[in-house]
Motif scaffolding. Structure first.
Motif, PDB file in Angstrom:
ATOM      1  N   GLN A  39      -1.257   8.301 -11.002  1.00  0.00           N
ATOM      2  CA  GLN A  39      -0.819   6.932 -10.810  1.00  0.00           C
ATOM      3  C   GLN A  39       0.508   6.931 -10.073  1.00  0.00           C
ATOM      4  OE1 GLN A  39      -0.674   4.531 -14.386  1.00  0.00           O
ATOM      5  NE2 GLN A  39      -0.830   2.653 -13.194  1.00  0.00           N
ATOM      6  N   ALA A  40       0.490   6.356  -8.889  1.00  0.00           N
ATOM      7  CA  ALA A  40       1.698   6.210  -8.091  1.00  0.00           C
ATOM      8  C   ALA A  40       2.335   4.857  -8.414  1.00  0.00           C
ATOM      9  CB  ALA A  40       1.356   6.299  -6.610  1.00  0.00           C
ATOM     10  N   GLY A  42       3.351   1.229  -8.526  1.00  0.00           N
ATOM     11  CA  GLY A  42       2.754   0.035  -7.957  1.00  0.00           C
ATOM     12  C   GLY A  42       1.274   0.131  -7.666  1.00  0.00           C
ATOM     13  N   LYS A  43       0.666   1.253  -8.039  1.00  0.00           N
ATOM     14  CA  LYS A  43      -0.769   1.436  -7.776  1.00  0.00           C
ATOM     15  C   LYS A  43      -1.527   1.651  -9.080  1.00  0.00           C
ATOM     16  CE  LYS A  43      -0.410   3.288  -3.090  1.00  0.00           C
ATOM     17  NZ  LYS A  43      -0.856   4.374  -2.170  1.00  0.00           N
ATOM     18  N   GLU A  44      -2.828   1.434  -9.017  1.00  0.00           N
ATOM     19  CA  GLU A  44      -3.669   1.674 -10.187  1.00  0.00           C
ATOM     20  C   GLU A  44      -3.885   3.167 -10.394  1.00  0.00           C
ATOM     21  OE1 GLU A  44      -6.323  -2.446 -10.173  1.00  0.00           O
ATOM     22  OE2 GLU A  44      -7.284  -0.492  -9.922  1.00  0.00           O
ATOM     23  N   ARG A  45      -4.159   3.522 -11.633  1.00  0.00           N
ATOM     24  CA  ARG A  45      -4.489   4.907 -11.937  1.00  0.00           C
ATOM     25  C   ARG A  45      -5.837   5.235 -11.285  1.00  0.00           C
ATOM     26  NH1 ARG A  45      -3.312   6.956 -17.953  1.00  0.00           N
ATOM     27  NH2 ARG A  45      -1.405   5.869 -17.318  1.00  0.00           N
ATOM     28  N   GLU A  46      -5.920   6.410 -10.677  1.00  0.00           N
ATOM     29  CA  GLU A  46      -7.146   6.802  -9.990  1.00  0.00           C
ATOM     30  C   GLU A  46      -7.582   8.198 -10.404  1.00  0.00           C
ATOM     31  OE1 GLU A  46      -6.606   7.076  -5.753  1.00  0.00           O
ATOM     32  OE2 GLU A  46      -4.983   8.526  -5.901  1.00  0.00           O
ATOM     33  N   SER A  63     -10.043  12.202  -1.356  1.00  0.00           N
ATOM     34  CA  SER A  63      -8.681  12.402  -0.875  1.00  0.00           C
ATOM     35  C   SER A  63      -8.120  13.783  -1.196  1.00  0.00           C
ATOM     36  CB  SER A  63      -7.754  11.331  -1.464  1.00  0.00           C
ATOM     37  OG  SER A  63      -7.788  11.382  -2.878  1.00  0.00           O
ATOM     38  N   GLU A  89       1.622  11.625   0.033  1.00  0.00           N
ATOM     39  CA  GLU A  89       0.779  10.639  -0.655  1.00  0.00           C
ATOM     40  C   GLU A  89       0.173  11.163  -1.953  1.00  0.00           C
ATOM     41  OE1 GLU A  89       0.586  11.596   2.567  1.00  0.00           O
ATOM     42  OE2 GLU A  89      -1.514  11.669   3.252  1.00  0.00           O
ATOM     43  N   ALA A  92       2.819  11.227  -7.512  1.00  0.00           N
ATOM     44  CA  ALA A  92       2.343  10.364  -8.595  1.00  0.00           C
ATOM     45  C   ALA A  92       2.631  11.044  -9.928  1.00  0.00           C
ATOM     46  CB  ALA A  92       0.842  10.114  -8.464  1.00  0.00           C
TER      47      ALA A  92
END
Length: 122
Positions: A39-40, A42-46, A63, A89, A92
């Protein structure tokens, strides 16, 4: 007490490598699929990768395919995520978690670790 503990995060330059560990205590990892997520800000956990309990099948997000490798050492009750050719990128907080059925979906996982920070920067 059931616990998952991630370790191995840190600061690395682009193109570098890190190996994350997910160690279990209070239960045996053998019977579970284990997933790595990130999870970065401001982003959702992926979902990043997961490994099944039975046949050791592995799954990767597009990715990270070809750069990350997940493995498990049941004798050490630990799952690893080898991360090579790291990119900015990839920065996270990385989490491991347990599931019955392997997938890259957050909703499929029950127990979660506290996370370890990975920062890729020059």
């Amino acid at each position: 007490q059931v616990q998952l503990v991630e370790s191995g995060g840190g600061l690395v330059q682009p193109g570098g490598s890190l190996r994350l560990s997910c160690a279990a205590s209070g239960f045996t990892l053998d019977y579970y699929a284990i997933g790595w997520f990130r999870q970065a800000p401001g982003k959702e956990r992926e979902g990043v990768s997961c490994i099944s309990s039975s046949d050791g099948n592995t799954y990767y997000a597009d990715s990270v395919k070809g750069r990350f490798t997940i493995s498990r050492d049941n004798a050490k009750n630990t799952v690893y995520l080898q991360m090579n050719s790291l990119k900015p990128e990839d920065t996270a907080v990385y989490y491991c978690a347990t599931a019955i059925i392997p997938s890259l979906l957050v909703s499929g996982y029950d127990y979660w670790g506290q996370g370890t920070q990975v920062t890729v920067s020059s």
